[in-house]
Design an enzyme around this catalytic site. Structure first.
Site, PDB file in Angstrom:
ATOM      1  N   LYS A  54       0.854  -1.189   0.000  1.00  0.00           N
ATOM      2  CA  LYS A  54       0.000   0.000   0.000  1.00  0.00           C
ATOM      3  C   LYS A  54       0.892   1.242   0.000  1.00  0.00           C
ATOM      4  O   LYS A  54       1.758   1.393   0.858  1.00  0.00           O
ATOM      5  CB  LYS A  54      -0.892   0.027   1.247  1.00  0.00           C
ATOM      6  CG  LYS A  54      -2.025  -0.989   1.194  1.00  0.00           C
ATOM      7  CD  LYS A  54      -2.803  -0.987   2.493  1.00  0.00           C
ATOM      8  CE  LYS A  54      -3.624   0.269   2.670  1.00  0.00           C
ATOM      9  NZ  LYS A  54      -4.284   0.293   4.002  1.00  0.00           N
TER      10      LYS A  54
HETATM   11  C1  E4P Z   1      -7.522   1.006   4.500  1.00  0.00           C
HETATM   12  O1  E4P Z   1      -6.892   0.821   3.519  1.00  0.00           O
HETATM   13  C2  E4P Z   1      -7.496   2.295   5.218  1.00  0.00           C
HETATM   14  O2  E4P Z   1      -6.207   2.506   5.695  1.00  0.00           O
HETATM   15  C3  E4P Z   1      -8.486   2.314   6.329  1.00  0.00           C
HETATM   16  O3  E4P Z   1      -9.701   1.742   5.893  1.00  0.00           O
HETATM   17  C4  E4P Z   1      -8.726   3.675   6.946  1.00  0.00           C
HETATM   18  O4  E4P Z   1      -9.775   3.568   7.846  1.00  0.00           O
HETATM   19  P1  E4P Z   1     -10.128   4.670   8.939  1.00  0.00           P
HETATM   20  O5  E4P Z   1     -10.633   5.878   8.229  1.00  0.00           O
HETATM   21  O6  E4P Z   1     -11.162   4.023   9.794  1.00  0.00           O
HETATM   22  O7  E4P Z   1      -8.871   4.956   9.710  1.00  0.00           O
END
Ligand code: E4P
Length: 226
Positions: free
Chosen positions: A86
């Protein structure tokens, strides 16, 4: 639809993988920090629980392209199996997405808050695009509209990337995202389990159970009768 678990909690991941059709796990620096354990142990344990064939998306921590790329290589070697790195859609991140994709690494472009960020990441070679639905909704935006725009742009521009809806706080957001045609979602375990909960399902099953026991006796199953 590809369902992924947005968590680094081993017990929660184990339970979801056992019960539901889970295609993979996603983490980010915040999710990992909540476990208060060494990153190596967390990643090793997740891989052991999900096996080599499910996707594990782990995020780089650096802010410059060179270190992001080095981190991606290290993660790939360490995690093994179906690994997807990522990378955030900052300017240095966009360069890292392009270079990593060119060398054949699978990339999820993350921290997407606009359709243009997603489109550019797809052109740079990202396989998954992760728009943050709830974070947009929280500031009066429309996360699912942004995701729907991304789905449309990918189709119009004939790009192979898939939308990975992320940052959900309730079932309705996941439902709206699915209706947009997005190909995948990553959902934290508490919201994930709510995806299939319904009080009428629970009361319906309780009635079936009560009627069955009244007719055939407590604890009896079909195996006792046929
Ligand atoms: C996933 O890829 C993201 O990092 C995550 O869903 C962010 O979620 P949040 O907004 O609850 O921190």
């Amino acid at each position: 639809m590809l369902y992924m678990i947005d968590s680094a909690n081993i017990e929660a991941i184990r339970r979801c993988v056992d019960l539901y059709p889970v295609a993979g796990v996603t983490t980010n620096p915040t999710i990992v920090s909540r476990e208060h354990r060494p990153l190596a142990d967390i990643l090793k344990d997740i891989r052991a629980v999900i096996g080599d064939d499910r996707m594990l998306h782990a995020q780089v921590s650096a802010s410059d392209t060179e270190t992001m790329i080095a981190e991606a290589h290290r993660l790939n070697e360490f995690v093994g199996g179906e690994f997807i790195v990522k990378v955030p859609v900052s300017a240095p991140g966009m360069k890292a997405i392009r270079l990593l994709s060119q060398e054949g690494m699978r990339v999820t472009a993350t921290a997407i808050l606009s359709a243009q960020q997603a489109l550019m990441a797809a052109v740079a070679g990202a396989e998954f695009l992760a728009p943050y639905i709830n974070r947009l909704d929280n500031i009066g935006g429309d996360g699912c509209k942004v995701a729907a725009d991304i789905v449309h742009l990918l189709k119009v521009h004939q790009l192979p990337a898939k939308v990975l809806g992320a940052s959900f706080k309730n079932v309705q957001q996941v439902q709206d995202l699915a209706m947009s045609g997005a190909q995948s979602v990553t959902v934290a375990p508490d919201v994930f389990e709510n995806l299939i909960r319904h009080p009428l399902t629970d009361s319906g099953l309780a009635q079936f159970h009560a009627d069955w026991e009244q007719a055939f006796g407590e604890g009896k199953t079909i195996l006792d009768m046929l």
